[in-house]
Scaffold this active site. Structure first.
Site, PDB file in Angstrom:
ATOM      1  N   ARG A   1      -6.838  -0.018  -5.894  1.00 52.27           N
ATOM      2  CA  ARG A   1      -7.859   0.875  -6.066  1.00 52.27           C
ATOM      3  C   ARG A   1      -8.145   1.075  -7.280  1.00 52.27           C
ATOM      4  O   ARG A   1      -9.397   1.419  -7.761  1.00 52.27           O
ATOM      5  CB  ARG A   1      -7.607   1.818  -4.870  1.00 52.27           C
ATOM      6  CG  ARG A   1      -8.128   1.881  -3.395  1.00 52.27           C
ATOM      7  CD  ARG A   1      -8.062   0.387  -2.870  1.00 52.27           C
ATOM      8  NE  ARG A   1      -8.398   0.335  -1.738  1.00 52.27           N
ATOM      9  CZ  ARG A   1      -7.622   0.379  -0.432  1.00 52.27           C
ATOM     10  NH1 ARG A   1      -6.377   0.987  -0.744  1.00 52.27           N
ATOM     11  NH2 ARG A   1      -8.252   0.467   0.691  1.00 52.27           N
TER      12      ARG A   1
ATOM     13  N   HIS B   1      -9.874  -6.784   4.037  1.00 56.77           N
ATOM     14  CA  HIS B   1      -9.780  -6.209   2.439  1.00 56.77           C
ATOM     15  C   HIS B   1      -9.764  -7.509   1.342  1.00 56.77           C
ATOM     16  O   HIS B   1      -9.152  -7.539   0.502  1.00 56.77           O
ATOM     17  CB  HIS B   1      -8.413  -5.500   2.276  1.00 56.77           C
ATOM     18  CG  HIS B   1      -8.174  -4.090   3.166  1.00 56.77           C
ATOM     19  ND1 HIS B   1      -8.874  -3.091   2.670  1.00 56.77           N
ATOM     20  CD2 HIS B   1      -7.689  -3.741   4.282  1.00 56.77           C
ATOM     21  CE1 HIS B   1      -8.591  -2.053   3.497  1.00 56.77           C
ATOM     22  NE2 HIS B   1      -7.874  -2.607   4.628  1.00 56.77           N
TER      23      HIS B   1
ATOM     24  N   ASP C   1      -4.082  -5.732   7.571  1.00 56.43           N
ATOM     25  CA  ASP C   1      -4.564  -4.392   8.183  1.00 56.43           C
ATOM     26  C   ASP C   1      -6.371  -4.305   7.887  1.00 56.43           C
ATOM     27  O   ASP C   1      -6.792  -4.872   7.128  1.00 56.43           O
ATOM     28  CB  ASP C   1      -4.072  -3.271   7.330  1.00 56.43           C
ATOM     29  CG  ASP C   1      -4.406  -3.493   5.703  1.00 56.43           C
ATOM     30  OD1 ASP C   1      -4.366  -4.437   5.253  1.00 56.43           O
ATOM     31  OD2 ASP C   1      -4.741  -2.389   5.316  1.00 56.43           O
ATOM     32  N   GLU C   2      -6.832  -3.659   8.881  1.00 58.26           N
ATOM     33  CA  GLU C   2      -8.094  -3.235   9.090  1.00 58.26           C
ATOM     34  C   GLU C   2      -9.013  -4.486   8.567  1.00 58.26           C
ATOM     35  O   GLU C   2      -9.915  -4.157   7.944  1.00 58.26           O
ATOM     36  CB  GLU C   2      -8.312  -2.187   7.905  1.00 58.26           C
ATOM     37  CG  GLU C   2      -7.420  -0.947   8.039  1.00 58.26           C
ATOM     38  CD  GLU C   2      -7.800   0.221   6.892  1.00 58.26           C
ATOM     39  OE1 GLU C   2      -7.830   1.258   7.536  1.00 58.26           O
ATOM     40  OE2 GLU C   2      -7.766   0.066   5.911  1.00 58.26           O
TER      41      GLU C   2
ATOM     42  N   ASP D   1      -7.487  -5.838  -2.958  1.00 53.12           N
ATOM     43  CA  ASP D   1      -8.059  -5.038  -2.020  1.00 53.12           C
ATOM     44  C   ASP D   1      -9.622  -5.390  -2.240  1.00 53.12           C
ATOM     45  O   ASP D   1     -10.056  -6.117  -3.067  1.00 53.12           O
ATOM     46  CB  ASP D   1      -7.707  -3.569  -2.061  1.00 53.12           C
ATOM     47  CG  ASP D   1      -7.671  -3.084  -0.610  1.00 53.12           C
ATOM     48  OD1 ASP D   1      -8.804  -3.185  -0.018  1.00 53.12           O
ATOM     49  OD2 ASP D   1      -6.755  -2.648  -0.138  1.00 53.12           O
TER      50      ASP D   1
ATOM     51  N   TRP E   1      -1.470   5.475  -2.089  1.00 52.89           N
ATOM     52  CA  TRP E   1      -2.626   4.691  -2.257  1.00 52.89           C
ATOM     53  C   TRP E   1      -3.420   5.366  -3.368  1.00 52.89           C
ATOM     54  O   TRP E   1      -3.217   6.701  -3.550  1.00 52.89           O
ATOM     55  CB  TRP E   1      -3.426   4.880  -0.645  1.00 52.89           C
ATOM     56  CG  TRP E   1      -2.729   4.312   0.332  1.00 52.89           C
ATOM     57  CD1 TRP E   1      -1.892   4.739   1.202  1.00 52.89           C
ATOM     58  CD2 TRP E   1      -2.571   2.926   0.360  1.00 52.89           C
ATOM     59  NE1 TRP E   1      -1.118   3.690   2.087  1.00 52.89           N
ATOM     60  CE2 TRP E   1      -1.717   2.463   1.561  1.00 52.89           C
ATOM     61  CE3 TRP E   1      -3.328   1.854  -0.034  1.00 52.89           C
ATOM     62  CZ2 TRP E   1      -1.658   1.096   2.129  1.00 52.89           C
ATOM     63  CZ3 TRP E   1      -3.100   0.426   0.678  1.00 52.89           C
ATOM     64  CH2 TRP E   1      -2.274   0.309   1.591  1.00 52.89           C
TER      65      TRP E   1
ATOM     66  N   TRP F   1       2.334   1.289  10.067  1.00 52.16           N
ATOM     67  CA  TRP F   1       1.700   2.500   9.202  1.00 52.16           C
ATOM     68  C   TRP F   1       0.715   3.291  10.225  1.00 52.16           C
ATOM     69  O   TRP F   1       0.548   4.402   9.823  1.00 52.16           O
ATOM     70  CB  TRP F   1       0.759   1.857   8.174  1.00 52.16           C
ATOM     71  CG  TRP F   1      -0.564   1.119   8.629  1.00 52.16           C
ATOM     72  CD1 TRP F   1      -0.743   0.052   8.975  1.00 52.16           C
ATOM     73  CD2 TRP F   1      -1.899   1.726   8.540  1.00 52.16           C
ATOM     74  NE1 TRP F   1      -2.013  -0.363   9.292  1.00 52.16           N
ATOM     75  CE2 TRP F   1      -2.669   0.856   9.133  1.00 52.16           C
ATOM     76  CE3 TRP F   1      -2.554   2.918   8.208  1.00 52.16           C
ATOM     77  CZ2 TRP F   1      -4.093   0.995   9.096  1.00 52.16           C
ATOM     78  CZ3 TRP F   1      -3.722   3.259   8.311  1.00 52.16           C
ATOM     79  CH2 TRP F   1      -4.598   2.203   8.764  1.00 52.16           C
TER      80      TRP F   1
HETATM   81  C1  ACM Z   1      -3.290   0.722   5.625  1.00 58.49           C
HETATM   82  O1  ACM Z   1      -3.361   2.093   5.181  1.00 58.49           O
HETATM   83  N1  ACM Z   1      -4.470   0.152   5.650  1.00 58.49           N
HETATM   84  C2  ACM Z   1      -2.262  -0.202   5.418  1.00 58.49           C
END
Ligand code: ACM
Length: 768
Positions: free
Chosen positions: A177, A268, A330-331, A206, A472, A397
């Site tokens: 990020r 991501h 993830d996501e 990401d 993060w 997580w």
């Molecule tokens: C995450 O916080 N997306 C691993």
């Protein structure tokens, strides 16, 4: 010459005693100033004084001992001002002074464990492996830095037998990020080693950035490493060259830290797809994302994309010797896969029932590839969905359930649950906290985290590799912010991951922190003192105004002044609300009993205006709001900047119990911020309100957000983020104490309106 001193004297410099009738933060006498707390330690009579005439002795050819000795020598020079030479000495094991030695028969047999003895003759550190010697040296350094003083120091006689509870003691840094310069990464690694943390999980890719040079695919960094600021202007970013990565990996290895790289897939992926659209799904070339959150870009599942990613993994494996390679998982919302005829055809030809199964297939392809190269795959807990590939380990997580489910299925797991171990969460409600997420996670909540769920059997619990905190970096844009987020919560994490569960005790931990803070200051680590910072609250009484002082960690000594002078060891001790006459400036700090400050001084001026004025420490989100962030005025700010509490899902703020006696109006200091959030399927849940003027209004409700509107303040029309404004309104006189709710009706497809301060204006001027 070394001489023995009675233990009480030896400890005088940092002992914490109970003072007066105050509760005592701890009983540090007899507690060693070591973080994480050792598995076993006993303090005896006597001690050993280390002076500048001492040396650190290692046996010739004992390279592991020599490395640990050099690390100790360097740390002591930097912090205690003691420059002790490392001497190769054939009689090292038999002589006194400081000795570090490899010893296959050391009484601690656990990996990474060590034994440390101090008596009248010296300090003796021995271990069966190199990591143990290193950790013994780190503990010796902490024993030799019990306070902020320089020069000779007397260490009490002790016997320490120490080893870690968990093999995975991790910290994740999000360099995707925002890019952290290599020097900052090295400083973090150094600090990790000093906390006996041993896994650096490096989030390198990401939507907002690809940070790792891949020789075969140069556009990944030429294009993917640069993001546009949301307010417009020149792209910013950066990446790590392979040479820099090798240096960092070696730097970590010298400190017994394994670097686990993360290449996030299949989601991501936007920065990578921005560089190479042919590995995406749609064929379109997006920009590197400026929207933090969940973005729709996925990698394709065709052979070309899989081969591309495996070629990337080849270079990753060359650079990172770690057994584990993290592939994210993830996501990854599946919209693009669902909309693509080619992906759907591939899914059907593979006989897979849905996109979750397709992700499982995709991850397993990577897992098998890594396994063929002798590596192991780890991914975020979403890899459990659609069936977890047999080879995978899981990083939990979304709370701890992923770890429980995976351990029951026989997979190894690492606990890094949000919100507790997400260090981008703020650590207090104080208004001087920098940007971050608003789900405050205090030192105490981190300390209380237990990695092994009672729901697991003893056999299943063996799959818990350890714990990890994640930093993060969407809102941690400068090195000082990373440090603020990491320290001292890293101390709490270290104790969670290292110390036996039954030895952990928060009060004892707090008692060991002042010495750690002194080390931080000597190492130029910009730690947060939030847990000990004095917060102030003023309220009107029948007689005048009373100010209440409090710290997040209870039981510390607060000293204060009301005349503008700096509170010191001689200032009055706070025992209860202070009566002041307006105007007055209250300054306060917290101390351990011998006068060592725990937190820097906070000062606040109280007058009629400030008494009716509320900053971010008083503003709360509204019920059901769930994406609370504290955002800088400009997202790429590198210096401390004004920050604003917002709930991205619901522009709504509450103030509780405001006295409206004599108040005739309101002024709000607001700002327009960039609305750069990838909300994916949650975008439809953003609360939208009808606006009555072009840019919308702040509507002020009385007695909760469902109460009557008592003022409506039109917002100025502004096209650019990063602009501030003050809007004000008056109303008919009201009385009594009320909950006040402010909502924004600004259109949700435009800039985000934010509040820095709400001030209530008095009907008559002058001090009341
Ligand atoms: C995450 O916080 N997306 C691993």
């Amino acid at each position: 010459m070394p001489f023995a001193k009675p233990a009480r004297l030896a400890w005088r410099g940092w002992a914490i005693a109970c003072v007066l009738a105050l509760p005592c933060i701890a009983h540090a006498v007899g507690t060693l100033p070591i973080i994480p707390l050792p598995a076993q330690a006993s303090v005896k009579q006597g001690g050993y004084t280390v002076t500048a005439a001492d040396a650190i002795h290692v046996a010739p050819g004992d390279r592991a001992a020599a490395n640990a000795a050099r690390y100790l020598s360097d740390l002591l020079a930097r912090t205690r001002g003691l420059a002790l030479p490392v001497i190769e000495d054939a009689t090292a094991a038999r002589r006194g002074g400081i000795v570090i030695r490899s010893d296959a028969a050391a009484s601690v047999a656990q990996a990474e464990g060590y034994v440390l003895d101090v008596d009248a003759h010296g300090i003796d550190i021995r271990a069966r492996d190199a990591a143990g010697l290193f950790y013994g040296a780190v503990s010796a350094w902490q024993l030799l830095t019990p306070d902020a003083a320089k020069g000779a120091v007397t260490v009490p006689s002790v016997h320490v037998a120490d080893w870690p509870r968990f093999a995975w003691r991790g910290l994740m840094l999000d360099s995707a990020r925002h890019f952290e310069p290599p020097a900052e990464v090295r400083q973090l690694l150094d600090a990790m080693a000093q906390h006996k943390l041993n896994v650096f999980h490096w989030h390198l890719t990401d939507d907002q950035g690809w940070r790792l040079e891949i020789r075969r695919y140069p556009k990944l960094t030429q294009v993917g490493a640069w993001r546009q600021p949301p307010e417009g202007g020149k792209p910013y970013g950066g990446y790590y060259t392979q040479t820099e990565v090798k240096d960092i990996v070696a730097y970590a290895a010298a400190r017994h830290i394994t670097v686990v790289p993360e290449i996030d897939m299949p989601g991501h992926a936007q920065a990578a797809v921005a560089a190479y659209p042919d590995i995406g799904v749609t064929g379109k070339q997006p920009a590197v994302s400026i929207d933090w959150g969940v973005n729709p870009y996925l990698f394709n599942v065709d052979d070309h994309s899989i081969t591309f990613l495996q070629n990337v993994l080849d270079e990753v494996m060359e650079l990172f010797p770690s057994t584990f390679i993290h592939v994210g998982g993830d996501e990854a919302i599946k919209d693009q896969w669902q909309a693509s005829a080619a992906v759907q055809a591939r899914m059907r030809s593979l006989g897979l029932k849905d996109e979750k199964a397709l992700q499982s297939w995709f991850i397993e392809r990577m897992g098998q590839y890594l396994a063929r190269h002798g590596r192991r795959l780890i991914g975020w807990d979403e890899i459990l969905e659609g069936g977890i590939p047999p080879s995978a380990s899981v990083m939990s997580w979304r709370g701890t359930q992923g770890a429980i489910d995976a351990a029951r299925l026989g997979h190894d797991v690492v606990l890094s649950p949000a919100p507790t171990l997400y260090f981008d969460n703020l650590q207090s409600h104080l208004d001087d906290e920098p940007s971050g997420r608003l789900g405050v996670q205090t030192l105490a909540t981190v300390y209380a985290f237990e990695p092994v769920s009672p729901e697991l059997t003893a056999e299943q619990a063996k799959h818990v590799l350890g714990a990890q905190a994640n930093i993060w970096a969407e809102y941690l844009t400068a090195p000082w912010q990373i440090e603020h987020a990491a320290f001292p919560r890293m101390d709490a994490l270290a104790e969670v991951a290292w110390t036996p569960a039954d030895k952990r005790h928060f009060d004892g931990f707090i008692a060991r922190l002042p010495a750690q803070f002194a080390r931080y200051r000597q190492l130029d680590i910009r730690y947060a003192d939030s847990a000990f910072a004095v917060g102030m609250q003023a309220r009107r009484t029948g007689k005048g105004v009373a100010v209440t002082l409090a710290t997040q960690v209870p039981g510390v000594i607060i000293r204060y002044t009301t005349d503008g002078s700096v509170p010191g060891a001689g200032s009055p001790v706070y025992r209860g609300p202070i009566d002041i006459t307006l105007p007055a400036t209250v300054s306060a700090a917290s101390f351990v009993s011998d006068g060592l400050p725990l937190a820097r001084v906070r000062s606040q001026r109280f007058d009629t205006q400030t008494l009716s004025s509320f900053d971010g420490s008083a503003l709360r989100g509204c019920p059901n709001g769930d994406l609370g962030v504290r955002v800088p005025l400009l997202p790429d700010a590198t210096a401390p900047a004004p920050v604003y509490n917002v709930d991205v899902m619901n522009s709504c703020w509450t103030l509780s119990q405001v006295s409206l006696d004599g108040v005739s109006g309101i002024a709000i200091d607001g700002a327009w911020l960039a609305r750069n959030y990838g909300l994916a399927h949650d975008a439809s849940k953003v609360v939208s309100r009808a606006a009555h003027t072009p840019a919308g209004e702040f509507e002020v409700h009385l007695d909760g957000c469902g109460g009557p509107v008592i003022a409506s303040l039109a917002l100025p029309v502004e096209a650019r983020p990063g602009t501030t404004y003050r809007v004000a309104a008056t109303w008919a006189a009201r009385t009594g104490t009320h909950d006040v709710c402010v909502v924004s009706t600004a259109p949700i497809n435009g800039l985000l309106s934010a509040i820095n301060r709400v001030s209530f204006t008095a009907s008559a001027s002058g001090e009341r």
